[in-house]
Design an enzyme around this catalytic site. Structure first.
Site, PDB file in Angstrom:
ATOM      1  N   GLY A   1       1.130  -1.504   0.022  1.00 19.28           N
ATOM      2  CA  GLY A   1      -0.238  -0.338  -0.171  1.00 19.28           C
ATOM      3  C   GLY A   1       0.402   1.166   0.188  1.00 19.28           C
ATOM      4  O   GLY A   1       0.107   2.338  -0.475  1.00 19.28           O
TER       5      GLY A   1
ATOM      6  N   CYS B   1     -12.284   2.775 -29.330  1.00 18.07           N
ATOM      7  CA  CYS B   1     -13.591   3.334 -30.208  1.00 18.07           C
ATOM      8  C   CYS B   1     -14.336   3.722 -28.411  1.00 18.07           C
ATOM      9  O   CYS B   1     -15.172   3.215 -28.142  1.00 18.07           O
ATOM     10  CB  CYS B   1     -14.483   2.730 -30.798  1.00 18.07           C
ATOM     11  SG  CYS B   1     -13.423   2.378 -32.306  1.00 18.07           S
TER      12      CYS B   1
ATOM     13  N   GLU C   1       3.500  -6.490   2.202  1.00 18.93           N
ATOM     14  CA  GLU C   1       3.674  -7.072   0.725  1.00 18.93           C
ATOM     15  C   GLU C   1       3.926  -5.656  -0.387  1.00 18.93           C
ATOM     16  O   GLU C   1       2.377  -5.235  -0.587  1.00 18.93           O
ATOM     17  CB  GLU C   1       2.320  -7.426   0.638  1.00 18.93           C
ATOM     18  CG  GLU C   1       1.390  -8.640   1.744  1.00 18.93           C
ATOM     19  CD  GLU C   1       0.523  -8.962   1.595  1.00 18.93           C
ATOM     20  OE1 GLU C   1      -0.077  -8.333   1.599  1.00 18.93           O
ATOM     21  OE2 GLU C   1       0.667 -10.434   2.439  1.00 18.93           O
TER      22      GLU C   1
HETATM   23  N1  LLP Z   1      -1.357  -7.183  -0.363  1.00 15.94           N
HETATM   24  C1  LLP Z   1      -2.594  -7.446  -1.109  1.00 15.94           C
HETATM   25  C2  LLP Z   1      -3.925  -8.773  -0.593  1.00 15.94           C
HETATM   26  C3  LLP Z   1      -2.772  -6.294  -1.993  1.00 15.94           C
HETATM   27  O1  LLP Z   1      -4.518  -7.040  -2.433  1.00 15.94           O
HETATM   28  C4  LLP Z   1      -2.329  -5.991  -3.068  1.00 15.94           C
HETATM   29  C5  LLP Z   1      -2.609  -4.475  -3.653  1.00 15.94           C
HETATM   30  C6  LLP Z   1      -0.883  -5.775  -2.627  1.00 15.94           C
HETATM   31  C7  LLP Z   1      -0.158  -5.967  -1.458  1.00 15.94           C
HETATM   32  C8  LLP Z   1       0.092  -4.197  -3.284  1.00 15.94           C
HETATM   33  O2  LLP Z   1      -0.367  -3.617  -2.784  1.00 15.94           O
HETATM   34  P1  LLP Z   1       1.034  -2.052  -3.253  1.00 15.94           P
HETATM   35  O3  LLP Z   1       2.314  -2.239  -2.485  1.00 15.94           O
HETATM   36  O4  LLP Z   1       0.543  -2.152  -4.594  1.00 15.94           O
HETATM   37  O5  LLP Z   1       0.098  -0.512  -3.684  1.00 15.94           O
HETATM   38  N2  LLP Z   1      -4.885  -1.764  -9.795  1.00 15.94           N
HETATM   39  C9  LLP Z   1      -4.887  -0.378  -8.745  1.00 15.94           C
HETATM   40  C10 LLP Z   1      -3.866  -1.586  -7.866  1.00 15.94           C
HETATM   41  C11 LLP Z   1      -4.462  -2.212  -7.040  1.00 15.94           C
HETATM   42  C12 LLP Z   1      -4.289  -2.717  -6.010  1.00 15.94           C
HETATM   43  C13 LLP Z   1      -4.729  -3.667  -5.284  1.00 15.94           C
HETATM   44  N3  LLP Z   1      -3.804  -4.908  -4.287  1.00 15.94           N
HETATM   45  C14 LLP Z   1      -3.693   0.616  -9.205  1.00 15.94           C
HETATM   46  O6  LLP Z   1      -3.356   0.437 -10.679  1.00 15.94           O
HETATM   47  O7  LLP Z   1      -3.865   1.872  -8.575  1.00 15.94           O
END
Ligand code: LLP
Length: 429
Positions: free
Chosen positions: A239, A345, A275
């Site tokens: 996150g 489109c 993560e």
């Molecule tokens: N752990 C879990 C359980 C998750 O669902 C996610 C992301 C992460 C870790 C990694 O989060 P990060 O460190 O990348 O913020 N497609 C969206 C982001 C979706 C995130 C989904 N879960 C975008 O392009 O902004």
């Protein structure tokens, strides 16, 4: 240092000119920098060197096996959310005992594959899932290591679609039901409780929501231990956001995040699991594209490029901002205002509106920055646009790590039912 920058008047990825990749691989194409992946991983991991910690890179952000192998070489584990991602992580050489399995809807087949691989932990999100996992484990003669993902009801995340830690979101065990979930898990013979998990959202740009979630979950860990459960790991998910460009919030550096986590968890005696996805992959890649046409509209100019929302969905889906720069170092005296759009489109196929940029012409190459996370991984073949290829640069060399399929490849996956082949004019595929 930036590994996508101008050298002698044109943009390079590390020591490879982007114009060379465009010429040899074609556009649109994702281009990644090994040095940036490695540096981001090291910055994160090195902030926790003095802590018992597993960095489980969130595979969904960029799941190319070459990217995973690059991170595996640095010692990364993996956070996977499907049997497919599990297979990718194992293929890339990530040891099973560094793999955590997240996700709200794991199938029994996926659970079985992960149990047979002996992964580190299942982050379980409901009692129904727990019971299924128990059954699968017993059938296979295994014991499933489990942490419950709890929903701490904390507001976080750069956009409603990527905020996950509120009680109205589908994720995690409801806060008020967490303790009964652990009690049930303790009674199931195929389950072994090992920890607690939380993930509150993505592109989080300040530390306050992390602080709120960690404080809440630390309290829960103490109550669970008092109830007799063994809690040896605390997974706080991913996150942490990244800087996307001029008008977006700048998140704190990993060192500040690490300092906060360490301060709040010092007395817990747990192994921390992280993560991170975007923080490692986001600024490790660009989407390289060619300007097809400049169109003068009624009240605006459109820059029509050969990349589209099927290649990079983030602006259309989350109103995301991506910096855009020409590959040839521009003359900053000639600034124009463009809506940058793709060929699909739909009006939603728009990367940005009213952006001031150096003047561009048909045939010019541009990059969309910060496209290494949730770019290629979310690409599709909408409008029968072949899946966008990926290139990994390493110093002065590069390799195509996902090739562009031909239209014939796409059509080969489809088939004509018998009753249609009898029609005139239907060609064999
Ligand atoms: N752990 C879990 C359980 C998750 O669902 C996610 C992301 C992460 C870790 C990694 O989060 P990060 O460190 O990348 O913020 N497609 C969206 C982001 C979706 C995130 C989904 N879960 C975008 O392009 O902004």
């Amino acid at each position: 240092m930036r590994h996508f920058d101008y050298q002698n008047g044109e943009m390079f990825a590390e020591d490879v000119p982007l114009s060379r990749i465009a010429g040899e691989v074609g556009t649109p194409v994702y281009v990644y920098s090994t040095a940036t992946f490695t540096r981001h991983y090291r910055v994160f991991a090195d902030s926790f060197l003095d802590t018992k910690a597993l960095i489980a890179y969130s595979v969904k952000a960029n799941s190319n096996i070459a990217v995973l192998a690059t991170l595996a070489a640095q010692g990364a584990g993996a956070d996977v959310v499907s049997g497919g991602e599990l297979k990718r992580a194992l293929t890339a050489g990530i040891p099973a005992n560094k793999i955590v399995f997240s996700g709200v809807g794991k199938t029994r087949a996926e659970m079985g594959d992960a149990l047979m691989a002996d992964i580190r932990v299942f982050n379980v999100e409901s009692l129904a899932e727990l019971r299924a996992l128990n059954e699968v484990a017993l059938e296979l003669g295994k014991n499933a290591p489990v942490a419950f993902r709890v929903n701490p009801d904390v507001t976080a995340g750069g956009h409603a679609k990527i905020s996950t830690g509120k009680k109205e979101n589908k994720f995690g065990i409801a806060w008020s039901r967490a303790e009964e979930a652990y009690a049930e898990a303790a009674s199931l013979p195929g389950i072994q409780i090992v920890g607690v998990d939380v993930h509150i959202g993505s592109q989080i740009s300040d530390l306050a929501p992390f602080e709120a979630a960690i404080i809440k979950v630390s309290g829960l860990i103490k109550r669970l231990r008092a109830a007799g459960h063994t809690i040896s790991s605390f997974d706080i998910g991913g996150g942490l956001g990244i800087p996307y460009g001029n008008n977006t919030a700048v998140p704190p550096p990993p060192s500040e995040y690490a300092a906060l986590v360490k301060r709040l968890t010092a007395d817990l005696d747990v192994e921390m699991i992280f993560e991170p996805g975007r923080m490692i992959a986001g600024n490790s890649g660009v989407l390289l594209s060619e300007v097809l046409y400049v169109k003068r509209g009624e009240d605006r100019d459109f820059l029509i490029i050969d990349a589209a929302m099927n290649d990079l969905l983030r602006p259309a889906l989350y109103d995301a901002y991506h910096d855009i720069e020409p590959v040839m170092q521009p003359d900053l005296d000639k600034i124009e205002t463009y809506d940058v759009v793709g060929p699909i489109c739909e009006s939603g196929d728009t990367f940005t509106k009213g952006r001031e940029m150096p003047k561009l012409e048909s045939g010019d190459l541009i990059v969309l920055h910060s496209a290494g996370a949730y770019g290629a991984a979310q690409a599709s073949q909408y409008n029968t646009r072949p899946l966008v290829p990926e290139v990994l640069v390493n110093g002065d060399e590069y390799a195509v790590i996902r090739s562009r399929p031909s239209v014939e490849d796409i059509l080969k996956a489809e088939s004509m039912p018998d009753w249609l082949t009898k029609h005139e004019n239907v060609t064999d595929i």
